[in-house]
Each structure stands twice: as C-alpha cells, then as structure tokens.
Design a protein around this motif. Sequence first.
Motif, short mmCIF file in Angstrom:
data_model
loop_
_atom_site.label_atom_id
_atom_site.label_comp_id
_atom_site.label_asym_id
_atom_site.label_seq_id
_atom_site.Cartn_x
_atom_site.Cartn_y
_atom_site.Cartn_z
N PRO A 151 0.77 -1.24 0.00
CA PRO A 151 0.00 0.00 0.00
C PRO A 151 0.81 1.30 0.00
CG PRO A 151 -0.05 -0.98 2.16
CD PRO A 151 0.67 -1.94 1.27
N GLY A 152 2.08 1.26 0.12
CA GLY A 152 2.91 2.47 0.10
C GLY A 152 4.35 2.08 -0.12
N ILE A 153 5.20 3.08 -0.38
CA ILE A 153 6.59 2.75 -0.69
C ILE A 153 7.33 2.18 0.51
CG2 ILE A 153 7.53 5.05 -0.26
CD1 ILE A 153 9.30 4.48 -2.85
N ILE A 154 6.98 2.61 1.71
CA ILE A 154 7.65 2.07 2.89
C ILE A 154 7.26 0.60 3.08
CG2 ILE A 154 7.87 2.26 5.40
CD1 ILE A 154 7.44 5.31 5.00
N ALA A 155 5.97 0.32 2.95
CA ALA A 155 5.51 -1.07 3.04
C ALA A 155 6.07 -1.90 1.90
CB ALA A 155 3.98 -1.12 3.03
N ALA A 156 6.21 -1.30 0.71
CA ALA A 156 6.77 -2.01 -0.44
C ALA A 156 8.23 -2.39 -0.17
CB ALA A 156 6.67 -1.15 -1.69
N ARG A 157 8.97 -1.50 0.44
CA ARG A 157 10.38 -1.78 0.77
C ARG A 157 10.48 -2.92 1.77
NH1 ARG A 157 14.98 -2.66 2.45
NH2 ARG A 157 16.76 -1.30 2.22
N ASP A 158 9.59 -2.91 2.77
CA ASP A 158 9.57 -4.00 3.76
C ASP A 158 9.21 -5.33 3.10
OD1 ASP A 158 10.24 -2.21 5.75
OD2 ASP A 158 8.17 -1.96 6.46
N ARG A 159 8.23 -5.29 2.20
CA ARG A 159 7.81 -6.51 1.50
C ARG A 159 8.94 -7.01 0.60
NH1 ARG A 159 6.35 -11.12 1.27
NH2 ARG A 159 4.87 -11.83 -0.27
N ALA A 160 9.67 -6.09 -0.04
CA ALA A 160 10.80 -6.48 -0.88
C ALA A 160 11.86 -7.20 -0.05
CB ALA A 160 11.41 -5.26 -1.56
N ASP A 161 12.10 -6.73 1.18
CA ASP A 161 13.06 -7.41 2.06
C ASP A 161 12.63 -8.84 2.36
OD1 ASP A 161 14.72 -5.20 2.18
OD2 ASP A 161 13.94 -4.49 4.11
N GLN A 162 11.33 -9.05 2.54
CA GLN A 162 10.82 -10.40 2.78
C GLN A 162 11.04 -11.29 1.55
OE1 GLN A 162 6.75 -9.63 3.83
NE2 GLN A 162 7.26 -8.89 5.89
N LEU A 163 10.79 -10.73 0.37
CA LEU A 163 10.98 -11.50 -0.86
C LEU A 163 12.46 -11.82 -1.08
CD1 LEU A 163 8.49 -9.64 -3.23
CD2 LEU A 163 8.15 -11.84 -2.08
N VAL A 164 13.33 -10.88 -0.74
CA VAL A 164 14.78 -11.12 -0.86
C VAL A 164 15.19 -12.26 0.04
CG1 VAL A 164 17.06 -10.13 -0.35
CG2 VAL A 164 15.37 -8.80 -1.64
N GLU A 165 14.66 -12.32 1.26
CA GLU A 165 14.98 -13.43 2.17
C GLU A 165 14.55 -14.77 1.59
OE1 GLU A 165 13.55 -12.81 6.15
OE2 GLU A 165 14.55 -10.87 6.31
N GLU A 166 13.40 -14.78 0.91
CA GLU A 166 12.94 -16.02 0.28
C GLU A 166 13.90 -16.47 -0.82
OE1 GLU A 166 8.86 -16.08 -1.08
OE2 GLU A 166 8.22 -14.88 0.64
N LEU A 167 14.39 -15.50 -1.60
CA LEU A 167 15.31 -15.83 -2.70
C LEU A 167 16.70 -16.19 -2.21
CD1 LEU A 167 14.63 -13.19 -5.53
CD2 LEU A 167 14.09 -15.61 -5.55
N ALA A 168 17.21 -15.42 -1.28
CA ALA A 168 18.61 -15.55 -0.90
C ALA A 168 18.86 -16.59 0.17
CB ALA A 168 19.14 -14.20 -0.42
N GLY A 169 17.89 -16.82 1.01
CA GLY A 169 18.14 -17.74 2.12
C GLY A 169 19.01 -17.05 3.16
N ASP A 170 20.00 -17.80 3.70
CA ASP A 170 20.86 -17.26 4.75
C ASP A 170 22.12 -16.59 4.22
OD1 ASP A 170 19.11 -18.16 6.64
OD2 ASP A 170 20.13 -20.08 6.92
N GLY A 171 22.39 -16.70 2.94
CA GLY A 171 23.63 -16.14 2.39
C GLY A 171 23.61 -14.63 2.33
N LYS A 172 24.81 -14.06 2.27
CA LYS A 172 24.95 -12.61 2.17
C LYS A 172 24.60 -12.19 0.75
CE LYS A 172 28.05 -8.82 3.06
NZ LYS A 172 29.27 -8.37 3.65
N THR A 173 23.76 -11.16 0.65
CA THR A 173 23.32 -10.71 -0.67
C THR A 173 23.46 -9.22 -0.81
OG1 THR A 173 21.06 -10.44 0.11
CG2 THR A 173 21.60 -12.56 -0.87
N THR A 174 23.54 -8.78 -2.03
CA THR A 174 23.51 -7.37 -2.36
C THR A 174 22.20 -7.12 -3.08
OG1 THR A 174 25.90 -7.29 -2.59
CG2 THR A 174 24.65 -5.52 -3.63
N VAL A 175 21.43 -6.15 -2.60
CA VAL A 175 20.14 -5.85 -3.20
C VAL A 175 20.19 -4.44 -3.78
CG1 VAL A 175 17.65 -5.67 -2.81
CG2 VAL A 175 19.01 -7.30 -1.48
N VAL A 176 19.74 -4.33 -5.03
CA VAL A 176 19.66 -3.04 -5.69
C VAL A 176 18.17 -2.71 -5.84
CG1 VAL A 176 20.23 -1.71 -7.75
CG2 VAL A 176 21.80 -3.48 -6.92
N HIS A 177 17.74 -1.60 -5.25
CA HIS A 177 16.34 -1.17 -5.32
C HIS A 177 16.23 -0.12 -6.43
CE1 HIS A 177 15.31 -3.08 -1.46
NE2 HIS A 177 16.55 -2.78 -1.13
N LEU A 178 15.31 -0.37 -7.37
CA LEU A 178 15.17 0.51 -8.53
C LEU A 178 13.76 1.06 -8.66
CD1 LEU A 178 17.06 -1.67 -11.17
CD2 LEU A 178 17.99 0.25 -9.86
#
Length: 151
Positions: free
Chosen positions: A32-59
């Motif tokens: 519903p907003g950019i702040i919530a979208a950023r939080d949701r993106a973090d959750q999706l990144v955790e699903e993709l990356a698992g426990d490994g260290k990742t670099t995320v680029v937000h565009l």
Amino acid sequence: MVEAITATYVQDDADWAITVSGRGKELTARAPGIIAARDRADQLVEELAGDGKTTVVHLLNGSALDFTSAYMTARLTLPKLPPLEVPPPGSVPKQQTVSKQETVPEQETVAAADKKPQLPPSKQLPKAVEDRKSPAAPAPAAESKAPAKQA
C-alpha cells in the motif's frame, strides 16, 4: 562472486508493485505504500537468498537514486495533522467546562479554589524543600543598618 538481487518498484495509484529477481527466480508482490513495499521487498529477498549474504539493488524507474529519493522522502515526511484550534483570549478550554448535569457540591468547589494547580514533575520542588517552606508565616522584614534610637 556475489550475484546482486534486483528489487524493481512500479507505482500503481496508491499501491506499489514489487518485482524481486535474482538467482534465476522472480517473485512479485503488492504493497500500500513505498515504505511497506520496501519492507515486502526485504521479505521477498529473504525467500530468494536464504541465509547467504546478498547485495540488493532497489530501482524505481530504472534508477537507484530515484528509489532512494522517493523512499527517504516518505520516511522523513511528517503525517498531516489537523490544524490546531486556538481559543480566543479569556475563553475556557473545552475540557474545563462543566455541563448542567455535572453539578459540583459547594464544599468541593471551595476546596478546589483553595488548591494550587498541580505542577508538572519537572517543575515540582523536592519534598524536603516543600516541608521547610512555611506558607502561613510572613516573610521577615529586612533589618535596617541604622542604629536603633535609645530613649
């Protein structure tokens, strides 16, 4: 070599569509907003990356700077509050008015008039100082330096 995960944001009216892609997968969500979208993106990144260290680029619009600007503006902007109502001088605030049904006995009214208003804790004197004060005793008169006349 660490593969970057890309989070792409697209605004759709008040909602945001998020696409997180990396490591051969792509996940999407809405928020519903950019702040919530950023939080949701973090959750999706955790699903993709698992426990490994990742670099995320937000565009946003293909630009990390546009995303950062929009996100920080949303985080640092104060919510809109209704304007304050300033009563005219000499009027009684709404919370201190007494309705016709709320009649106060005469004794309580007299007792309330004798009491001082409660000070905030930061303005109150310590109890030891309050005990030493003598409100009934008049202040001592200043002594004169002139010698007293003797009769």
